[in-house]
Design a protein around this motif. Sequence first.
Motif, PDB file in Angstrom:
ATOM      1  N   UNK A 142       0.810  -1.185   0.000  1.00  0.00           N
ATOM      2  CA  UNK A 142       0.000   0.000   0.000  1.00  0.00           C
ATOM      3  C   UNK A 142       0.860   1.258   0.000  1.00  0.00           C
ATOM      4  N   UNK A 143       2.020   1.172   0.576  1.00  0.00           N
ATOM      5  CA  UNK A 143       2.869   2.339   0.667  1.00  0.00           C
ATOM      6  C   UNK A 143       3.285   2.806  -0.723  1.00  0.00           C
ATOM      7  N   UNK A 144       3.599   1.873  -1.564  1.00  0.00           N
ATOM      8  CA  UNK A 144       3.977   2.225  -2.936  1.00  0.00           C
ATOM      9  C   UNK A 144       2.825   2.891  -3.660  1.00  0.00           C
ATOM     10  N   UNK A 145       1.630   2.375  -3.459  1.00  0.00           N
ATOM     11  CA  UNK A 145       0.451   2.941  -4.090  1.00  0.00           C
ATOM     12  C   UNK A 145       0.200   4.358  -3.588  1.00  0.00           C
ATOM     13  N   UNK A 146       0.395   4.586  -2.285  1.00  0.00           N
ATOM     14  CA  UNK A 146       0.212   5.931  -1.729  1.00  0.00           C
ATOM     15  C   UNK A 146       1.274   6.881  -2.259  1.00  0.00           C
ATOM     16  N   UNK A 147       2.491   6.384  -2.392  1.00  0.00           N
ATOM     17  CA  UNK A 147       3.566   7.222  -2.938  1.00  0.00           C
ATOM     18  C   UNK A 147       3.274   7.579  -4.399  1.00  0.00           C
ATOM     19  N   UNK A 148       2.828   6.622  -5.178  1.00  0.00           N
ATOM     20  CA  UNK A 148       2.481   6.883  -6.584  1.00  0.00           C
ATOM     21  C   UNK A 148       1.305   7.839  -6.695  1.00  0.00           C
ATOM     22  N   UNK A 149       0.341   7.691  -5.811  1.00  0.00           N
ATOM     23  CA  UNK A 149      -0.815   8.590  -5.828  1.00  0.00           C
ATOM     24  C   UNK A 149      -0.385   9.998  -5.461  1.00  0.00           C
ATOM     25  N   UNK A 150       0.463  10.151  -4.442  1.00  0.00           N
ATOM     26  CA  UNK A 150       0.953  11.466  -4.044  1.00  0.00           C
ATOM     27  C   UNK A 150       1.774  12.083  -5.178  1.00  0.00           C
ATOM     28  N   UNK A 151       2.617  11.277  -5.802  1.00  0.00           N
ATOM     29  CA  UNK A 151       3.426  11.766  -6.929  1.00  0.00           C
ATOM     30  C   UNK A 151       2.537  12.199  -8.076  1.00  0.00           C
ATOM     31  N   UNK A 152       1.514  11.411  -8.372  1.00  0.00           N
ATOM     32  CA  UNK A 152       0.582  11.747  -9.440  1.00  0.00           C
ATOM     33  C   UNK A 152      -0.184  13.026  -9.112  1.00  0.00           C
ATOM     34  N   UNK A 153      -0.567  13.176  -7.850  1.00  0.00           N
ATOM     35  CA  UNK A 153      -1.279  14.389  -7.433  1.00  0.00           C
ATOM     36  C   UNK A 153      -0.382  15.605  -7.592  1.00  0.00           C
ATOM     37  N   UNK A 154       0.887  15.477  -7.189  1.00  0.00           N
ATOM     38  CA  UNK A 154       1.828  16.599  -7.344  1.00  0.00           C
ATOM     39  C   UNK A 154       2.034  16.945  -8.825  1.00  0.00           C
ATOM     40  N   UNK A 155       2.176  15.926  -9.653  1.00  0.00           N
ATOM     41  CA  UNK A 155       2.363  16.156 -11.086  1.00  0.00           C
ATOM     42  C   UNK A 155       1.138  16.838 -11.693  1.00  0.00           C
ATOM     43  N   UNK A 156      -0.057  16.399 -11.303  1.00  0.00           N
ATOM     44  CA  UNK A 156      -1.273  17.037 -11.799  1.00  0.00           C
ATOM     45  C   UNK A 156      -1.349  18.489 -11.340  1.00  0.00           C
ATOM     46  N   UNK A 157      -0.962  18.750 -10.104  1.00  0.00           N
ATOM     47  CA  UNK A 157      -0.975  20.115  -9.580  1.00  0.00           C
ATOM     48  C   UNK A 157       0.002  20.990 -10.358  1.00  0.00           C
ATOM     49  N   UNK A 158       1.213  20.480 -10.612  1.00  0.00           N
ATOM     50  CA  UNK A 158       2.199  21.234 -11.408  1.00  0.00           C
ATOM     51  C   UNK A 158       1.702  21.436 -12.838  1.00  0.00           C
ATOM     52  N   UNK A 159       1.069  20.427 -13.395  1.00  0.00           N
ATOM     53  CA  UNK A 159       0.526  20.547 -14.755  1.00  0.00           C
ATOM     54  C   UNK A 159      -0.546  21.624 -14.815  1.00  0.00           C
ATOM     55  N   UNK A 160      -1.438  21.667 -13.799  1.00  0.00           N
ATOM     56  CA  UNK A 160      -2.485  22.690 -13.758  1.00  0.00           C
ATOM     57  C   UNK A 160      -1.885  24.081 -13.644  1.00  0.00           C
ATOM     58  N   UNK A 161      -0.814  24.231 -12.833  1.00  0.00           N
ATOM     59  CA  UNK A 161      -0.148  25.528 -12.720  1.00  0.00           C
ATOM     60  C   UNK A 161       0.442  25.938 -14.067  1.00  0.00           C
ATOM     61  N   UNK A 162       1.051  24.995 -14.745  1.00  0.00           N
ATOM     62  CA  UNK A 162       1.645  25.287 -16.062  1.00  0.00           C
ATOM     63  C   UNK A 162       0.570  25.684 -17.071  1.00  0.00           C
ATOM     64  N   UNK A 163      -0.559  25.000 -17.035  1.00  0.00           N
ATOM     65  CA  UNK A 163      -1.672  25.336 -17.934  1.00  0.00           C
ATOM     66  C   UNK A 163      -2.173  26.731 -17.635  1.00  0.00           C
ATOM     67  N   UNK A 164      -2.303  27.098 -16.353  1.00  0.00           N
ATOM     68  CA  UNK A 164      -2.757  28.432 -15.981  1.00  0.00           C
ATOM     69  C   UNK A 164      -1.779  29.492 -16.466  1.00  0.00           C
ATOM     70  N   UNK A 165      -0.475  29.222 -16.315  1.00  0.00           N
ATOM     71  CA  UNK A 165       0.525  30.180 -16.799  1.00  0.00           C
ATOM     72  C   UNK A 165       0.443  30.330 -18.321  1.00  0.00           C
ATOM     73  N   UNK A 166       0.276  29.238 -19.019  1.00  0.00           N
ATOM     74  CA  UNK A 166       0.141  29.301 -20.478  1.00  0.00           C
ATOM     75  C   UNK A 166      -1.111  30.055 -20.902  1.00  0.00           C
ATOM     76  N   UNK A 167      -2.194  29.886 -20.150  1.00  0.00           N
ATOM     77  CA  UNK A 167      -3.418  30.625 -20.456  1.00  0.00           C
ATOM     78  C   UNK A 167      -3.200  32.123 -20.271  1.00  0.00           C
ATOM     79  N   UNK A 168      -2.495  32.506 -19.185  1.00  0.00           N
ATOM     80  CA  UNK A 168      -2.209  33.925 -18.965  1.00  0.00           C
ATOM     81  C   UNK A 168      -1.338  34.487 -20.089  1.00  0.00           C
TER      82      UNK A 168
END
Length: 104
Positions: free
Chosen positions: A1-27
Amino acid sequence: MTKLEELTALLANELHDFNKSVERLEKISEQLNTTKIKMDVVEYKTIFVAHQKQMASYINSMERFESRFESKIKEAKIYSTWAVVVFVMAVLFVIILCFLYLYN
């Protein structure tokens, strides 16, 4: 389960960074769409006017050369008219004398 939680946290961070990048590109895209580009053509206009003056002087000099050339062609004669007439008359006179001599 620890690996799954780490992958989920990593995926969440990547999605958050991707959303920030999309917002910057929109601006940036919005700024590009609202930015108006003005071209400063004053420098090009002065170059163009100078080129026009230069071409006008070239055309003027070519026209003067052409008119001088035409006048020289009109004035140029290898032989004068009276000399040509005298030569033709002399040739005809010699031909007539030859015919008279041959038939007499």
